[in-house]
Design a protein around this motif. Structure first.
Motif: not given
Length: 93
Positions: A24-30
């Motif tokens: 499931g990664y990478p994910k949005s930091t925002q």
């Protein structure tokens, strides 16, 4: 132990000592890091100061202090001489 790796495209990875990077990664930091997300593409490093806060070093000689437990607004400022003090207190003491 776990850690986070912030990528220059504004995403991040969660890294677990034994398992590596979960699915499931990478994910949005925002999307997942509150107000820190506005600086997502500018992060070049980080120093965890305590259980309550971490400093994220940014491009153009800037940093934000991020409050881990509350995800409140980071404090924006310049680093220069200040970072010598922070690094000495955090890493070398």
């Amino acid at each position: 132990k776990l850690g986070y790796i912030f990528l220059s495209d504004g995403t991040y990875l969660r890294y677990e000592d034994v398992k590596g990077v979960p699915g499931g990664y990478p994910k949005s930091t925002q999307r997942h890091w509150g107000k820190l997300g506005q600086y997502a593409k500018d992060i070049i490093g980080a120093v965890r100061r305590s259980d309550k806060s971490a400093y994220f070093l940014l491009t153009k000689d800037r940093y934000v202090e991020y409050y881990i437990d509350t995800k409140t607004n980071p404090i924006y400022n310049y680093y220069g001489e200040f970072w010598t003090t922070v690094l000495n207190e955090t890493i070398f003491v």
